[in-house]
Every structure is written in structure tokens, then in C-alpha cells.
Design a protein around this motif. Structure first.
Motif, PDB file in Angstrom:
ATOM      1  N   ALA A 159      -1.970   0.034  -7.809  1.00  0.00           N
ATOM      2  CA  ALA A 159      -0.695  -0.678  -7.922  1.00  0.00           C
ATOM      3  C   ALA A 159       0.390   0.002  -7.080  1.00  0.00           C
ATOM      4  O   ALA A 159       1.198  -0.671  -6.429  1.00  0.00           O
ATOM      5  CB  ALA A 159      -0.264  -0.761  -9.382  1.00  0.00           C
ATOM      6  N   GLN A 160       0.405   1.328  -7.104  1.00  0.00           N
ATOM      7  CA  GLN A 160       1.362   2.052  -6.268  1.00  0.00           C
ATOM      8  C   GLN A 160       1.071   1.802  -4.791  1.00  0.00           C
ATOM      9  O   GLN A 160       1.978   1.573  -3.980  1.00  0.00           O
ATOM     10  CB  GLN A 160       1.312   3.552  -6.580  1.00  0.00           C
ATOM     11  N   LEU A 161      -0.201   1.821  -4.407  1.00  0.00           N
ATOM     12  CA  LEU A 161      -0.567   1.570  -3.014  1.00  0.00           C
ATOM     13  C   LEU A 161      -0.136   0.170  -2.579  1.00  0.00           C
ATOM     14  O   LEU A 161       0.343  -0.028  -1.455  1.00  0.00           O
ATOM     15  CB  LEU A 161      -2.079   1.746  -2.833  1.00  0.00           C
ATOM     16  N   GLU A 162      -0.290  -0.806  -3.455  1.00  0.00           N
ATOM     17  CA  GLU A 162       0.091  -2.182  -3.129  1.00  0.00           C
ATOM     18  C   GLU A 162       1.574  -2.317  -2.819  1.00  0.00           C
ATOM     19  O   GLU A 162       1.988  -3.183  -2.035  1.00  0.00           O
ATOM     20  CB  GLU A 162      -0.305  -3.113  -4.284  1.00  0.00           C
ATOM     21  N   SER A 163       2.379  -1.436  -3.399  1.00  0.00           N
ATOM     22  CA  SER A 163       3.828  -1.515  -3.172  1.00  0.00           C
ATOM     23  C   SER A 163       4.192  -1.281  -1.718  1.00  0.00           C
ATOM     24  O   SER A 163       5.197  -1.804  -1.226  1.00  0.00           O
ATOM     25  CB  SER A 163       4.554  -0.493  -4.052  1.00  0.00           C
ATOM     26  N   PHE A 164       3.393  -0.504  -0.997  1.00  0.00           N
ATOM     27  CA  PHE A 164       3.699  -0.163   0.386  1.00  0.00           C
ATOM     28  C   PHE A 164       3.471  -1.331   1.348  1.00  0.00           C
ATOM     29  O   PHE A 164       3.796  -1.236   2.536  1.00  0.00           O
ATOM     30  CB  PHE A 164       2.886   1.062   0.810  1.00  0.00           C
ATOM     31  N   TYR A 165       2.911  -2.416   0.833  1.00  0.00           N
ATOM     32  CA  TYR A 165       2.725  -3.636   1.620  1.00  0.00           C
ATOM     33  C   TYR A 165       3.506  -4.800   1.027  1.00  0.00           C
ATOM     34  O   TYR A 165       4.198  -5.524   1.741  1.00  0.00           O
ATOM     35  CB  TYR A 165       1.231  -3.987   1.688  1.00  0.00           C
ATOM     36  N   ALA A 166       3.420  -4.977  -0.283  1.00  0.00           N
ATOM     37  CA  ALA A 166       4.022  -6.136  -0.932  1.00  0.00           C
ATOM     38  C   ALA A 166       5.543  -6.129  -0.839  1.00  0.00           C
ATOM     39  O   ALA A 166       6.172  -7.182  -0.650  1.00  0.00           O
ATOM     40  CB  ALA A 166       3.585  -6.210  -2.398  1.00  0.00           C
ATOM     41  N   VAL A 167       6.155  -4.959  -0.981  1.00  0.00           N
ATOM     42  CA  VAL A 167       7.622  -4.891  -0.923  1.00  0.00           C
ATOM     43  C   VAL A 167       8.129  -5.028   0.517  1.00  0.00           C
ATOM     44  O   VAL A 167       8.985  -5.875   0.792  1.00  0.00           O
ATOM     45  CB  VAL A 167       8.128  -3.592  -1.589  1.00  0.00           C
ATOM     46  N   PRO A 168       7.618  -4.256   1.477  1.00  0.00           N
ATOM     47  CA  PRO A 168       8.145  -4.367   2.846  1.00  0.00           C
ATOM     48  C   PRO A 168       7.929  -5.718   3.511  1.00  0.00           C
ATOM     49  O   PRO A 168       8.749  -6.133   4.332  1.00  0.00           O
ATOM     50  CB  PRO A 168       7.384  -3.264   3.601  1.00  0.00           C
ATOM     51  N   GLN A 169       6.833  -6.410   3.187  1.00  0.00           N
ATOM     52  CA  GLN A 169       6.612  -7.680   3.880  1.00  0.00           C
ATOM     53  C   GLN A 169       7.595  -8.769   3.419  1.00  0.00           C
ATOM     54  O   GLN A 169       7.685  -9.834   4.030  1.00  0.00           O
ATOM     55  CB  GLN A 169       5.162  -8.133   3.758  1.00  0.00           C
TER      56      GLN A 169
END
Length: 523
Positions: A67-77
Motif C-alpha cells: 500500500a505504501q509502494l502504491e502511493s508513489f504512483y497513485a498520488v503523483p499521477q
């Protein structure tokens, strides 16, 4: 049309070329790149439905999970700004960082829900509280939100100079500062990392380094760019590290020197068989050459020392191997590998300068401050123009690190500028003294600080963690130092402690040792 320099470009390429390759391993969960990016898209969609728009901040308090790793893509895009918070901080720290960053949504791991619940009424700007796992009353459920969301969302136009993340510094002596990292900063650091530290397609990377720490040194994106597999490790446990290295056939990991010491000294009955061929990237403080020698000779691992700061996205230098290094003895090679090294191809320009701003000679003796400018240097400190001006007002970021430059161009940090000990007019590098003490067979960890002295002004004092069962005395440690150093550099006092005070990223808090704080765990 030119492509924007952003790590999101790595995601575009990976989902196109590697959809069925394994992207993430998190305990029992395994995700292909297709599955991983589908989850990221759905979370972006869910955030957009919550009202998150371009420029909004989304904060995370979580260990190394999918879930933490997903934040590095889901938030910036979404064009939004990610704020990855050190989950080991106090509830008071959470309040300050969340409020200062202006976070609109706060996503929290189950281990920190209680701490946030105790202060959430003091976070008036947060509109939505999301539990990444273990949702309870008052919290929205991350997995339920993803499951119910569409993978479709509006993609804003993103500039490479837009903010990607705000990363808060440790804040050991003052309020933490919010380091503004742009899409370009992170992209250039990732490309430089791939050039110098070549993660290959299909290799597995173990998350021993916290993802919140300078965006996991950008390996959150670098591993994806290489089509590698992220192996998540929520809790740092040496036995589990060695188990995952064996069972997942891990090829790469990053670790602060304190973690290297922990791994190197893990008893054989705990670590079991250690596979060779693991590439380890280390930074955060100068690793002891003895630790490097032990991991390379006993484990068959390859250690590469890099250097940087949160403010530089983070890598400035890499201690790159050269053909002539192979001819060195194990001891000499370990000494060289403990240096900070040379500029990465993509990082920018590095100079070591004296008090007048003039570059110091490459003689391995003259000490100056590391300064840098170029592709990886932050946009500035968030909402803190005074600190930004002080750190980089003339275009050169001042690191605060005292260093020499050797004739081959390799930098070697001697100390933090503020930590250099001046004894009888002579400068003493605490890093040098610590390196010597760590060669003593009974010394596990060591820290040197300057304490006042009636005759010499300052004198070195050692704080030492001994190997289990050791009976080494203060006199023996001092004698060992005097045998291996100029006598004025040897500590005049040694205090044995159970552990050294450290920040969450493994840096020794020398101000605690100097102050004689009760936070020091004494024997």
C-alpha cells in the motif's frame, strides 16, 4: 512532443512491456505489474472522487508494504503531492508534519492508527482519514475503496518542475523541514542509479530501507524502471532478511551502515546459509571498512557506498569501482569503498570548498564543505524561504559535510562541519576515530564526540557498544586507538552503552551523546 521527465514514465513503460512479470511481493500477496498498476489506478480514481486535485497533498504514515509502494504512483499521477511520513515519529511529530504540509488526506497503517486517533482532532485540514489495513470506527477502509473504484480517472498535464513529494528531514535538533522534490529531481536520480548500480530485468529488490526515507532513495521507481520485483519488508528483522534473501532469491538491497553492522554480526544459527552475489547499496553515514570487508569476504556480497541527502533526491556521489581497485588488498579496497566517491553522471556538479568558497586542492588532506548544484537538488524547503535562502541562496546547496578530495577525485567525508573536534588547535575527524575503533574485535558500534577539556579545549570521547559477552575495558579500547592513530586523536574517555541513540534512518544522534542525555542507554 517532448516527454516530461517524471518517474511516472517508468510506470508507463513497465505496464506496457512487463504486464505479467512479478512486480510486488508482500508477505502472502503477489502482484504482477498489470495487477499492481490496476490497483494504483483505482486508488487514483478513489482519491479523485474524494476531491483530491492537482497540487493537493496526500500524507502516508506506513512501513514498507504494498500500500505504501502504491502511493508513489497513485498520488503523483493525479498531479497531487505525496508526503511520506516517518512512521517511527511521535504523535506530536505527526501533527506538525501533517498540518505543515497541508495534507488533505491522511493514510495510516494499522500500527499507527492509535497514535493518530489520539491527535486527529488537532489536524483540522485533513478531510479524509484512511486506514491502509485494520480499519475501525472513524476510518475509511483502503482495500474497500480500491475494490469499489473504477480504474478510470482524469489525467492532468504534469510538468517536470511540479512537486512530486515533500519529504521531512529528521528534525533531531529543530522542527523538521519539508524538502520539495520535483518530478525531474526523482527521474534524474533514478536514471543515475540505474547507470551506476545496474538493477537488471527480473531481479528482486528487498525493502530493508524505509520507503519514507528520501522516497526509498528513489528505488520506489528505480526497481520498476528495471522491470524488477519489489519484495516488501514491513519490519526490519535480520532473521527475516536472510530468509527472504534465500527464498525470494534477492539480488539487491539498500541499508544504512547500522543495518550492515546488524547483518554482519547476526549469529550463524540465526542467519543460516547466506547466499552470495547480493548487491548492497549503503549510505547515511560512512560505513566502517571492516564491515565492508566482512560482508564481501565472508558473505560474498558486493557493497557500494553512495552519498547524498534528502535535499538532493538523494544521491550526489557513488564510490564507483575502477579496474585498478581489483589489484588492491582486501584491507585497502575496504578503506577505499568507505569513501563517498565521485559524482553520478546525472546528479550535477559537486565541489568541496573552503570558507571563502574556493575549491580545496585534491590532496586528501585539506578539509572543506561539500556543495552541489544541478539536476537532483531540491526546489527548496516547503513554506520556509529563509531556510531555503540559507541553504542554497547562491545556487549551490551547502551540505554541512566536511570532506577532503583525494588525488583521484574521490571525496571522503571527515565529519559534519559541526561535529569536527578541535583539540589543541588540531582538527580531529570523529569518522576516522570511529573507523579505527570498529576494527577492534570486541567493538560492535562506536560514536565519537568532542567534550570540553581544560587544557586542550576539546578532547574525543567514545561511546561504545561491545559485542555480546565481551569484557574489554576502557583502558584497552584507548590503548588500541593509540596504537592505530596519532595519539592526540585517540579518545581520552570511553563509555560503554547498550545502544547508541539514533534517528529512524539509522543516523547516530551525537547531540544526545554530547548533552549527556538520559536517552542514552548506559550499561
Amino acid at each position: 512532443m517532448e516527454l516530461t521527465l517524471t518517474p511516472l514514465e517508468f510506470a508507463r513503460r513497465a505496464r506496457r512491456l512487463y504486464p505479467q512479470r512479478e512486480a510486488v511481493v508482500d508477505r502472502d500477496l503477489r502482484l504482477t505489474y498489470e495487477q499492481f498498476f490496476d490497483r494504483c489506478d483505482r486508488w487514483s480514481s478513489a482519491l479523485q472522487a474524494m476531491g483530491v486535485t492537482q497540487g493537493d497533498r496526500v500524507a502516508y504514515i506506513a512501513p514498507n508494504t504494498h500500500a505504501q509502494l502504491e502511493s508513489f504512483y497513485a498520488v503523483p499521477q493525479l498531479g497531487a503531492v505525496l508526503v511520506p511520513v516517518n512512521f517511527r515519529l511521535t504523535a506530536e511529530d505527526f501533527v506538525y508534519i501533517v498540518n505543515h504540509s497541508g495534507a488533505k488526506v491522511l493514510c495510516v497503517h494499522s500500527d499507527q492508527l492509535g497514535a493518530v486517533d489520539s491527535v486527529r482532532d488537532r489536524m483540522p485540514g485533513v478531510e479524509r482519514f484512511v486506514a491502509l489495513e485494520g480499519a475501525r470506527e472513524g476510518w475509511e477502509d483502503y482495500e474497500a475503496l480500491i475494490a469499489s473504484a473504477s480504474p478510470d480517472f482524469d489525467h492532468p498535464e504534469i510538468s517536470e518542475t511540479d512537486l512530486l513529494t515533500i519529504n521531512y528531514t529528521s528534525g533531531t535538533t529543530a522542527r523538521p523541514k519539508g524538502v520539495m522534490i520535483t518530478h525531474r529531481n526523482a527521474y534524474m536520480n533514478s536514471v543515475g542509479t540505474l547507470l551506476h548500480l545496474r538493477v537488471e530485468l527480473g531481479q528482486k529488490y528487498l525493502w530493508t530501507l524505509p520507503m519514507f526515507h528520501a522516497n526509498g532513495w528513489t528505488y520506489t521507481w528505480t526497481v520498476t524502471a528495471a522491470g524488477g520485483t519489489h519484495v516488501c519488508l514491513p519490519v526490519m528483522d535480520p532473521a527475516h532478511v536472510f530468509e527472504l534473501i534465500r527464498t525470494e532469491e534477492v539480488s539487491w538491497l539498500c541499508a544504512a551502515p547500522t543495518v550492515l553492522i546488524m547483518l554482519a554480526n547476526t549469529p550463524e544459527k540465526v542467519r543460516g546459509d547466506v547466499p552470495s552475489g547480493v548487491h548492497v547499496v549503503t549510505a547515511g553515514a560512512s560505513p566502517a571498512s571492516e564491515t565492508i570487508e566482512r560482508l564481501e569476504e565472508d558473505f560474498g556480497w558486493t557493497i557500494t557506498h553512495v552519498y547524498g541527502l534528502t535535499e538532493t533526491a538523494p544521491f550526489i556521489t557513488v564510490c564507483e569501482p575502477r579496474p585498478e581497485h581489483k589489484e588492491l588488498s582486501v584491507r585497502d579496497r575496504g578503506t577505499l569503498k568507505a569513501r563517498q566517491g565521485v559524482e553520478l553522471i546525472t546528479s550535477g556538479e559537486l565541489r568541496v570548498v573552503d570558507e571563502n568558497g574556493d575549491e580545496v586542492p585534491w590532496d586528501g588532506k585539506t578539509v572543506g564543505q561539500i556543495t552541489v548544484r544541478g539536476n537532483v537538488v531540491m526546489k527548496g524547503y516547503y513554506d520556509d524561504p529563509e531556510a531555503t535562502e540559507k541553504a542554497m541562496g547562491d545556487g549551490w546547496f551547502r551540505s554541512g559535510d566536511a570532506s577532503v578530495v583525494h588525488p583521484d577525485g574521490y571525496t571522503e567525508i571527515q565529519d559534519r562541519i559541526k561535529d569536527v573536534i578541535i583539540s589543541g588547535g588540531e582538527n580531529i575527524s570523529s569518522v576516522e576515530v570511529e573507523g579505527v575503533l570498529l576494527r577492534h574485535p570486541d567493538v560492535l558500534e562506536a560514536a565519537i564526540v568532542g567534550v570540553s577539556h581544560e587544557r586542550w579545549g576539546e578532547t574525543p570521547r567514545a561511546f561504545v557498544v561491545l559485542q555480546e559477552g565481551s569484557t574489554t575495558t576502557e583502558e584497552e579500547v584507548i590503548a588500541f586507538a593509540r596504537e592505530n592513530l596519532a595519539h592526540f586523536k585517540a579518545p581520552t574517555q570511553v563509555e560503554f552503552v547498550e545502544q547508541l541513540p539514533k534517528t529512524a534512518t539509522g543516523k547516530i544522534q551525537k547531540f544526545v551523546l554530547r548533552d549527556g542525555s538520559s536517552a542514552v542507554s548506559r550499561q
